[in-house]
Design a protein around this motif. Sequence first.
Motif, PDB file in Angstrom:
ATOM      1  N   GLU A  36       0.870  -1.380  -0.062  1.00  0.00           N
ATOM      2  CA  GLU A  36      -0.103  -0.111  -0.214  1.00  0.00           C
ATOM      3  C   GLU A  36       0.960   1.066   0.014  1.00  0.00           C
ATOM      4  N   VAL A  37       2.317   1.021   0.052  1.00  0.00           N
ATOM      5  CA  VAL A  37       2.987   2.422   0.046  1.00  0.00           C
ATOM      6  C   VAL A  37       3.062   3.224  -1.204  1.00  0.00           C
ATOM      7  N   GLU A  38       2.648   4.536  -1.086  1.00  0.00           N
ATOM      8  CA  GLU A  38       2.484   5.385  -2.231  1.00  0.00           C
ATOM      9  C   GLU A  38       3.653   6.078  -2.285  1.00  0.00           C
ATOM     10  N   ILE A  39       3.639   6.680  -3.544  1.00  0.00           N
ATOM     11  CA  ILE A  39       4.973   7.721  -3.951  1.00  0.00           C
ATOM     12  C   ILE A  39       4.212   8.775  -4.812  1.00  0.00           C
ATOM     13  N   THR A  40       5.057  10.117  -4.664  1.00  0.00           N
ATOM     14  CA  THR A  40       4.582  11.221  -5.152  1.00  0.00           C
ATOM     15  C   THR A  40       5.473  11.786  -6.135  1.00  0.00           C
ATOM     16  N   ILE A  41       5.022  12.016  -7.523  1.00  0.00           N
ATOM     17  CA  ILE A  41       6.474  12.583  -8.564  1.00  0.00           C
ATOM     18  C   ILE A  41       5.735  13.966  -8.697  1.00  0.00           C
ATOM     19  N   ASN A  42       7.044  14.896  -8.738  1.00  0.00           N
ATOM     20  CA  ASN A  42       6.656  16.085  -9.060  1.00  0.00           C
ATOM     21  C   ASN A  42       6.695  16.384 -10.656  1.00  0.00           C
ATOM     22  N   VAL A  43       5.953  17.422 -11.141  1.00  0.00           N
ATOM     23  CA  VAL A  43       5.752  17.873 -12.379  1.00  0.00           C
ATOM     24  C   VAL A  43       5.899  19.235 -12.575  1.00  0.00           C
ATOM     25  N   SER A  44       7.055  19.765 -13.004  1.00  0.00           N
ATOM     26  CA  SER A  44       7.213  21.083 -12.994  1.00  0.00           C
ATOM     27  C   SER A  44       6.684  21.660 -14.287  1.00  0.00           C
ATOM     28  N   THR A  73       1.023   9.708  -7.104  1.00  0.00           N
ATOM     29  CA  THR A  73       0.294  10.977  -7.321  1.00  0.00           C
ATOM     30  C   THR A  73       1.176  11.679  -7.856  1.00  0.00           C
ATOM     31  N   VAL A  74       0.645  12.569  -8.798  1.00  0.00           N
ATOM     32  CA  VAL A  74       1.379  13.476  -9.430  1.00  0.00           C
ATOM     33  C   VAL A  74       1.118  14.750  -8.725  1.00  0.00           C
ATOM     34  N   GLU A  75       2.223  15.493  -8.684  1.00  0.00           N
ATOM     35  CA  GLU A  75       2.015  16.772  -7.759  1.00  0.00           C
ATOM     36  C   GLU A  75       2.562  18.003  -8.640  1.00  0.00           C
ATOM     37  N   LEU A  76       1.457  18.933  -9.055  1.00  0.00           N
ATOM     38  CA  LEU A  76       1.743  20.011  -9.837  1.00  0.00           C
ATOM     39  C   LEU A  76       2.375  20.895  -8.988  1.00  0.00           C
ATOM     40  N   THR A  77       3.515  21.563  -9.406  1.00  0.00           N
ATOM     41  CA  THR A  77       4.287  22.367  -8.612  1.00  0.00           C
ATOM     42  C   THR A  77       4.386  23.876  -9.254  1.00  0.00           C
ATOM     43  N   GLU A  78       3.808  24.169 -10.411  1.00  0.00           N
ATOM     44  CA  GLU A  78       3.736  25.560 -10.859  1.00  0.00           C
ATOM     45  C   GLU A  78       2.535  25.834 -11.206  1.00  0.00           C
ATOM     46  N   SER A  79       1.874  27.146 -10.987  1.00  0.00           N
ATOM     47  CA  SER A  79       0.713  27.518 -11.283  1.00  0.00           C
ATOM     48  C   SER A  79       0.483  27.818 -12.818  1.00  0.00           C
ATOM     49  N   ALA A  80       1.499  27.552 -13.552  1.00  0.00           N
ATOM     50  CA  ALA A  80       1.644  28.125 -14.907  1.00  0.00           C
ATOM     51  C   ALA A  80       0.309  27.167 -15.649  1.00  0.00           C
ATOM     52  N   ARG A  96      -6.295  10.895 -14.413  1.00  0.00           N
ATOM     53  CA  ARG A  96      -7.069  10.242 -13.252  1.00  0.00           C
ATOM     54  C   ARG A  96      -7.799   8.957 -13.652  1.00  0.00           C
ATOM     55  N   LYS A  97      -8.103   8.903 -14.749  1.00  0.00           N
ATOM     56  CA  LYS A  97      -8.672   7.500 -15.435  1.00  0.00           C
ATOM     57  C   LYS A  97      -7.861   6.442 -15.367  1.00  0.00           C
ATOM     58  N   LYS A  98      -6.424   6.959 -15.372  1.00  0.00           N
ATOM     59  CA  LYS A  98      -5.431   5.581 -15.286  1.00  0.00           C
ATOM     60  C   LYS A  98      -5.160   5.356 -13.868  1.00  0.00           C
ATOM     61  N   GLY A  99      -6.108   5.997 -13.019  1.00  0.00           N
ATOM     62  CA  GLY A  99      -5.709   5.637 -11.530  1.00  0.00           C
ATOM     63  C   GLY A  99      -4.822   6.549 -10.748  1.00  0.00           C
ATOM     64  N   VAL A 100      -4.166   7.336 -11.463  1.00  0.00           N
ATOM     65  CA  VAL A 100      -3.197   8.138 -10.848  1.00  0.00           C
ATOM     66  C   VAL A 100      -4.104   9.528 -10.111  1.00  0.00           C
ATOM     67  N   LYS A 101      -3.429   9.803  -8.847  1.00  0.00           N
ATOM     68  CA  LYS A 101      -4.148  10.809  -8.132  1.00  0.00           C
ATOM     69  C   LYS A 101      -3.317  12.108  -8.588  1.00  0.00           C
ATOM     70  N   LYS A 126      -2.005  20.231  -0.832  1.00  0.00           N
ATOM     71  CA  LYS A 126      -0.965  20.764  -0.068  1.00  0.00           C
ATOM     72  C   LYS A 126      -0.886  21.647   0.361  1.00  0.00           C
ATOM     73  N   ILE A 127      -0.963  22.315   1.780  1.00  0.00           N
ATOM     74  CA  ILE A 127      -0.791  23.470   2.222  1.00  0.00           C
ATOM     75  C   ILE A 127       0.552  23.915   2.538  1.00  0.00           C
ATOM     76  N   ASP A 128       0.892  24.885   1.994  1.00  0.00           N
ATOM     77  CA  ASP A 128       2.245  25.528   1.950  1.00  0.00           C
ATOM     78  C   ASP A 128       2.739  25.442   3.474  1.00  0.00           C
ATOM     79  N   ARG A 129       4.090  25.428   3.641  1.00  0.00           N
ATOM     80  CA  ARG A 129       4.657  25.422   4.904  1.00  0.00           C
ATOM     81  C   ARG A 129       4.682  26.731   5.706  1.00  0.00           C
ATOM     82  N   ASP A 130       4.432  27.776   4.798  1.00  0.00           N
ATOM     83  CA  ASP A 130       4.498  29.188   5.452  1.00  0.00           C
ATOM     84  C   ASP A 130       3.299  29.473   6.378  1.00  0.00           C
ATOM     85  N   PHE A 131       2.215  28.603   6.194  1.00  0.00           N
ATOM     86  CA  PHE A 131       0.897  28.489   6.936  1.00  0.00           C
ATOM     87  C   PHE A 131       1.055  27.491   8.102  1.00  0.00           C
TER      88      PHE A 131
END
Length: 345
Positions: A36-44, A73-80, A96-101, A126-131
Amino acid sequence: MIQIAEDMGLVSELDLAVADKAMEQRNQLVKLYGNEVEITINVSLNSDKPVKSLFKDLMSLFRKHRKHLPYVTVELTESAYFSNENKNGDLLFELRKKGVKIAIDDFGTGYSSFSYLKDGNFDVLKIDRDFIINLVFGSHNYYIVKMITQLAHTLGVEVVAEGVESIKEVNILKDLKVDYLQGFYFAKPLPVKLLSAEINDREELRDLVEPEIQDVVLFTTPPLLSPTHTLREVKALFDRNSVHVLPVIIDKQCVGVLTKEKYNLHATPTLGTDRETMQEYRSLDKVVSAMMEPLISCVHETINASEIHEKIRNHIPLPWVVINDSGDYVGMIDTVNMIHYLNAQ
């Protein structure tokens, strides 16, 4: 290094190379921590490469690692990305149809952050650490985190708090029902070869599995009164029940309360005995509407520890009437309930 990759127009290739390596290494993580271990990948998205082309490359990578997709999980890191939400929403839908979060990183730092949620294309926020850093009860950041978490949960989105570094922050975020915590309090980043199956057997994590406060009964359901009940009927209820407050209900709504202290102002020690006077006897017909306290404090049935402490600090008097989403009466929190609750912490 990332800045150099961005300047050279290679950040997308760097993202894909790291994602490929991460999904390969998930096999080692499964051996240590279970399937059940999950991983997150970043996409800039800070790249000259068209978003459509970037997602196409990502799809090709996912075909190579198909068995891992339910745990990615695909993590989108840029507001672009969000500059053309309508067009790019279809790309997220295909992922998401592929099962990716899909996760939004650093939520709250952009002026249009809330608009990202309107189409339901995201699973994690993901709430930014500044908060999060130096988070305290009642601060501006506390209410921001509370609002974001409640909004996300209403929309069916999970919440991650980034940058957690102290047990104080952990406890506040637990009370706010944040789903996941991330930060140096738990561990600093480590290469896979230094991970072990015992990584969770640490004092900092054992502190988090103490008995839940929710096991303590915070509110009770004493007998109900109507405004037309008489002192005679109230006396019988207090005599038969170990309660300290009785709610006054009209059409499922609490319109007031009658506390034991208030009752004692109207009920003399000789009331109902052989020594009662004619005046005391006549007082037995006094109705509840003439004795109850109409000014009451209401709390929602989902009230948590942080909200309780906030009300105590603000000197909100007990008893509190517990209500549901419709405003209907659910129960009462009186002084005795509160003492038991605070002693259990």
